[in-house]
Design a protein around this motif. Structure first.
Motif, PDB file in Angstrom:
ATOM      1  N   THR A 266       9.302  -4.600   3.694  1.00 45.97           N
ATOM      2  CA  THR A 266       8.071  -4.711   4.487  1.00 45.97           C
ATOM      3  C   THR A 266       7.448  -6.098   4.363  1.00 45.97           C
ATOM      4  O   THR A 266       6.946  -6.653   5.347  1.00 45.97           O
ATOM      5  N   TYR A 267       7.508  -6.684   3.151  1.00 48.90           N
ATOM      6  CA  TYR A 267       6.942  -8.027   2.989  1.00 48.90           C
ATOM      7  C   TYR A 267       7.736  -9.068   3.760  1.00 48.90           C
ATOM      8  O   TYR A 267       7.157  -9.982   4.373  1.00 48.90           O
ATOM      9  N   ILE A 268       9.069  -8.964   3.732  1.00 53.40           N
ATOM     10  CA  ILE A 268       9.914  -9.961   4.414  1.00 53.40           C
ATOM     11  C   ILE A 268       9.731  -9.883   5.929  1.00 53.40           C
ATOM     12  O   ILE A 268       9.520 -10.908   6.595  1.00 53.40           O
ATOM     13  N   PHE A 269       9.802  -8.670   6.499  1.00 54.57           N
ATOM     14  CA  PHE A 269       9.788  -8.529   7.959  1.00 54.57           C
ATOM     15  C   PHE A 269       8.376  -8.467   8.543  1.00 54.57           C
ATOM     16  O   PHE A 269       8.206  -8.631   9.752  1.00 54.57           O
ATOM     17  N   ARG A 270       7.372  -8.238   7.695  1.00 62.90           N
ATOM     18  CA  ARG A 270       6.010  -8.114   8.226  1.00 62.90           C
ATOM     19  C   ARG A 270       5.178  -9.373   8.031  1.00 62.90           C
ATOM     20  O   ARG A 270       4.364  -9.732   8.896  1.00 62.90           O
ATOM     21  N   THR A 271       5.350 -10.065   6.904  1.00 67.57           N
ATOM     22  CA  THR A 271       4.505 -11.221   6.603  1.00 67.57           C
ATOM     23  C   THR A 271       5.284 -12.526   6.441  1.00 67.57           C
ATOM     24  O   THR A 271       4.886 -13.559   6.983  1.00 67.57           O
ATOM     25  N   PHE A 272       6.409 -12.500   5.724  1.00 64.16           N
ATOM     26  CA  PHE A 272       7.111 -13.744   5.389  1.00 64.16           C
ATOM     27  C   PHE A 272       7.716 -14.403   6.627  1.00 64.16           C
ATOM     28  O   PHE A 272       7.438 -15.578   6.908  1.00 64.16           O
ATOM     29  N   ILE A 273       8.526 -13.659   7.388  1.00 62.98           N
ATOM     30  CA  ILE A 273       9.189 -14.237   8.562  1.00 62.98           C
ATOM     31  C   ILE A 273       8.184 -14.613   9.653  1.00 62.98           C
ATOM     32  O   ILE A 273       8.266 -15.709  10.224  1.00 62.98           O
ATOM     33  N   PRO A 274       7.187 -13.758  10.002  1.00 65.52           N
ATOM     34  CA  PRO A 274       6.202 -14.178  11.005  1.00 65.52           C
ATOM     35  C   PRO A 274       5.396 -15.414  10.612  1.00 65.52           C
ATOM     36  O   PRO A 274       5.094 -16.252  11.475  1.00 65.52           O
TER      37      PRO A 274
ATOM     38  N   GLN B 254       0.821  -1.210   0.000  1.00 57.89           N
ATOM     39  CA  GLN B 254       0.000   0.000   0.000  1.00 57.89           C
ATOM     40  C   GLN B 254       0.860   1.267   0.000  1.00 57.89           C
ATOM     41  O   GLN B 254       0.707   2.146  -0.859  1.00 57.89           O
ATOM     42  N   ARG B 255       1.768   1.364   0.968  1.00 60.50           N
ATOM     43  CA  ARG B 255       2.587   2.583   1.061  1.00 60.50           C
ATOM     44  C   ARG B 255       3.583   2.727  -0.087  1.00 60.50           C
ATOM     45  O   ARG B 255       3.766   3.841  -0.603  1.00 60.50           O
ATOM     46  N   PRO B 256       4.265   1.653  -0.516  1.00 62.75           N
ATOM     47  CA  PRO B 256       5.125   1.804  -1.704  1.00 62.75           C
ATOM     48  C   PRO B 256       4.382   2.247  -2.958  1.00 62.75           C
ATOM     49  O   PRO B 256       4.910   3.026  -3.753  1.00 62.75           O
ATOM     50  N   MET B 257       3.144   1.780  -3.144  1.00 62.84           N
ATOM     51  CA  MET B 257       2.362   2.231  -4.300  1.00 62.84           C
ATOM     52  C   MET B 257       2.027   3.708  -4.206  1.00 62.84           C
ATOM     53  O   MET B 257       2.081   4.437  -5.207  1.00 62.84           O
ATOM     54  N   LEU B 258       1.676   4.166  -3.013  1.00 61.45           N
ATOM     55  CA  LEU B 258       1.429   5.609  -2.837  1.00 61.45           C
ATOM     56  C   LEU B 258       2.691   6.416  -3.111  1.00 61.45           C
ATOM     57  O   LEU B 258       2.625   7.529  -3.648  1.00 61.45           O
TER      58      LEU B 258
ATOM     59  N   GLY C 117      14.188   6.752  -9.911  1.00 61.29           N
ATOM     60  CA  GLY C 117      14.691   6.426  -8.574  1.00 61.29           C
ATOM     61  C   GLY C 117      13.574   6.181  -7.568  1.00 61.29           C
ATOM     62  O   GLY C 117      13.731   5.355  -6.650  1.00 61.29           O
ATOM     63  N   THR C 118      12.461   6.876  -7.714  1.00 65.78           N
ATOM     64  CA  THR C 118      11.331   6.657  -6.807  1.00 65.78           C
ATOM     65  C   THR C 118      10.760   5.244  -6.951  1.00 65.78           C
ATOM     66  O   THR C 118      10.386   4.618  -5.956  1.00 65.78           O
ATOM     67  N   ALA C 119      10.725   4.715  -8.168  1.00 69.80           N
ATOM     68  CA  ALA C 119      10.245   3.338  -8.378  1.00 69.80           C
ATOM     69  C   ALA C 119      11.190   2.329  -7.741  1.00 69.80           C
ATOM     70  O   ALA C 119      10.749   1.335  -7.149  1.00 69.80           O
ATOM     71  N   VAL C 120      12.503   2.573  -7.842  1.00 70.39           N
ATOM     72  CA  VAL C 120      13.475   1.655  -7.228  1.00 70.39           C
ATOM     73  C   VAL C 120      13.356   1.685  -5.703  1.00 70.39           C
ATOM     74  O   VAL C 120      13.379   0.638  -5.027  1.00 70.39           O
ATOM     75  N   ILE C 121      13.207   2.883  -5.134  1.00 71.21           N
ATOM     76  CA  ILE C 121      13.052   3.013  -3.676  1.00 71.21           C
ATOM     77  C   ILE C 121      11.766   2.326  -3.211  1.00 71.21           C
ATOM     78  O   ILE C 121      11.738   1.624  -2.190  1.00 71.21           O
ATOM     79  N   ALA C 122      10.686   2.502  -3.978  1.00 75.11           N
ATOM     80  CA  ALA C 122       9.413   1.865  -3.619  1.00 75.11           C
ATOM     81  C   ALA C 122       9.506   0.346  -3.698  1.00 75.11           C
ATOM     82  O   ALA C 122       8.949  -0.366  -2.843  1.00 75.11           O
ATOM     83  N   GLY C 123      10.224  -0.174  -4.682  1.00 72.90           N
ATOM     84  CA  GLY C 123      10.402  -1.629  -4.790  1.00 72.90           C
ATOM     85  C   GLY C 123      11.188  -2.202  -3.619  1.00 72.90           C
ATOM     86  O   GLY C 123      10.832  -3.252  -3.071  1.00 72.90           O
ATOM     87  N   ALA C 124      12.268  -1.511  -3.214  1.00 73.60           N
ATOM     88  CA  ALA C 124      13.053  -1.963  -2.048  1.00 73.60           C
ATOM     89  C   ALA C 124      12.220  -1.886  -0.768  1.00 73.60           C
ATOM     90  O   ALA C 124      12.287  -2.785   0.097  1.00 73.60           O
ATOM     91  N   TRP C 125      11.438  -0.846  -0.642  1.00 77.90           N
ATOM     92  CA  TRP C 125      10.560  -0.679   0.524  1.00 77.90           C
ATOM     93  C   TRP C 125       9.536  -1.816   0.595  1.00 77.90           C
ATOM     94  O   TRP C 125       9.277  -2.380   1.674  1.00 77.90           O
ATOM     95  N   PHE C 126       8.949  -2.173  -0.546  1.00 75.27           N
ATOM     96  CA  PHE C 126       7.973  -3.266  -0.589  1.00 75.27           C
ATOM     97  C   PHE C 126       8.600  -4.590  -0.172  1.00 75.27           C
ATOM     98  O   PHE C 126       8.016  -5.357   0.609  1.00 75.27           O
ATOM     99  N   LEU C 127       9.802  -4.894  -0.672  1.00 73.02           N
ATOM    100  CA  LEU C 127      10.463  -6.150  -0.324  1.00 73.02           C
ATOM    101  C   LEU C 127      10.766  -6.236   1.171  1.00 73.02           C
ATOM    102  O   LEU C 127      10.530  -7.269   1.817  1.00 73.02           O
TER     103      LEU C 127
END
Length: 313
Positions: A289-297, A195-199, A277-287
């Motif tokens: 958040t997904y790893i530490f918020r959903t994948f590992i838990p 959500q936030r990376p897309m915004l 550069g904003t797209a690259v930053i958003a992609g890193a942010w998404f990865l």
């Protein structure tokens, strides 16, 4: 050592180019004034293409057209090679040989072995065939009468010997439900982490110097007032909605009615820009958040469930 230094310099140059491409804004300008649409696509200061046929794309097009217009050089005609006399003599000899062999082939030859083959009568063959057909038909009928009875008995025995068939169906249904729940959880996790990376990506699109000058006209005053109310609500509500998603910087917005006029005016212009550069930053942010918020838990939760199930057994 010299080769390593050269390789390091090449890598640094490539990284510098990538950083420049990511930092430099790409975008363009657009305008619709007096019924004419104009546009211009830019990469920082470089003009890539525009509505008047300029820029790098226009230059490449003109160069391609000039190459086509250039006259082609005439091809040189190849001279026919002279025929040698030796080959013609050889061909004559070969023709004479073929004619001599054809004459030998035309002579009829009698085969002595053909006379020795005995003639086969039709009566003996027909009798043998009838006997075999009768024998085969009798054997088939005997087998066909016994086969369906044995198959029915086997089916009944198999139906009686499967008391655990319902348990297998329940297990398959449970597995399907688990797979569907896992897919839904996976999609929900992606949506929450994206959500936030897309915004961030949407906010990267910047609309600057947005200019609107609309005159809504109609010969009938009542219709003109109705049109003015509809268009003004659409324009201002649309600008409010787009300003929430994108970064919009307004220059002037002027929407006014003109009663008794046949034609109106629809002039607008603006500048759009976006940095890669904003797209690259958003992609890193998404990865992250997904790893530490959903994948590992999720992995930790599944391990705990397996350990608890093993202890209960």
């Amino acid at each position: 050592m010299i080769i390593l230094k050269i390789l390091l310099y090449i890598l640094l140059a490539v990284l510098a180019l990538i950083l420049v491409v990511l930092i430099t804004p790409a975008g363009g300008e657009f305008s619709y004034i007096d019924g004419k649409f104009r546009y211009k696509v830019k990469l920082w200061i470089i003009n890539l293409m525009d509505s008047e046929g300029g820029g790098l794309y226009g230059w490449w097009k003109k160069r391609k057209a000039n190459k086509k217009d250039k006259p082609k050089k005439p091809k040189k005609e190849k001279k026919p090679k002279p025929v040698k006399e030796k080959k013609s003599k050889k061909k004559k000899k070969q023709r004479e040989k073929y004619e001599w062999e054809k004459e030998l082939d035309d002579i009829p030859v009698n085969d002595p072995e053909a006379d020795m083959v005995p003639a086969v009568t039709e009566d003996t063959d027909s009798g043998a065939h009838t006997e075999t057909a009768e024998n085969s038909s009798s054997g088939v009928t005997a087998h066909t009468d016994e086969a369906p009875k044995e198959d029915d008995k086997k089916k009944k025995d198999e139906a009686d010997d499967d008391p655990f068939e319902s348990d297998d169906d329940d297990k398959e249904n449970d597995e399907e439900k688990k797979s569907l729940s896992d897919k839904v959880e996976f999609l929900v996790g992606i949506w929450e982490s994206a959500q936030r990376p897309m915004l961030k990506i949407f906010k990267g699109f910047k609309l600057k110097d947005f200019y609107i000058d609309f005159i809504i006209a109609d010969e009938d005053a009542y219709d003109c007032a109705l049109k003015y109310g509809r268009y003004s609500t659409l324009i201002f509500n649309g600008i409010a909605f787009f300003s929430q998603l994108f970064t919009v910087r307004l220059k002037t917005i002027d929407v006014r009615p003109q009663f008794g006029a046949a034609k109106g005016r629809w002039d607008t212009s603006g500048k759009l820009s976006f940095r890669l550069g904003t797209a690259v930053i958003a992609g890193a942010w998404f990865l992250l958040t997904y790893i530490f918020r959903t994948f590992i838990p999720d992995k930790l939760r599944k391990r705990k469930m397996k350990k608890s199930a093993a202890r209960q057994k």
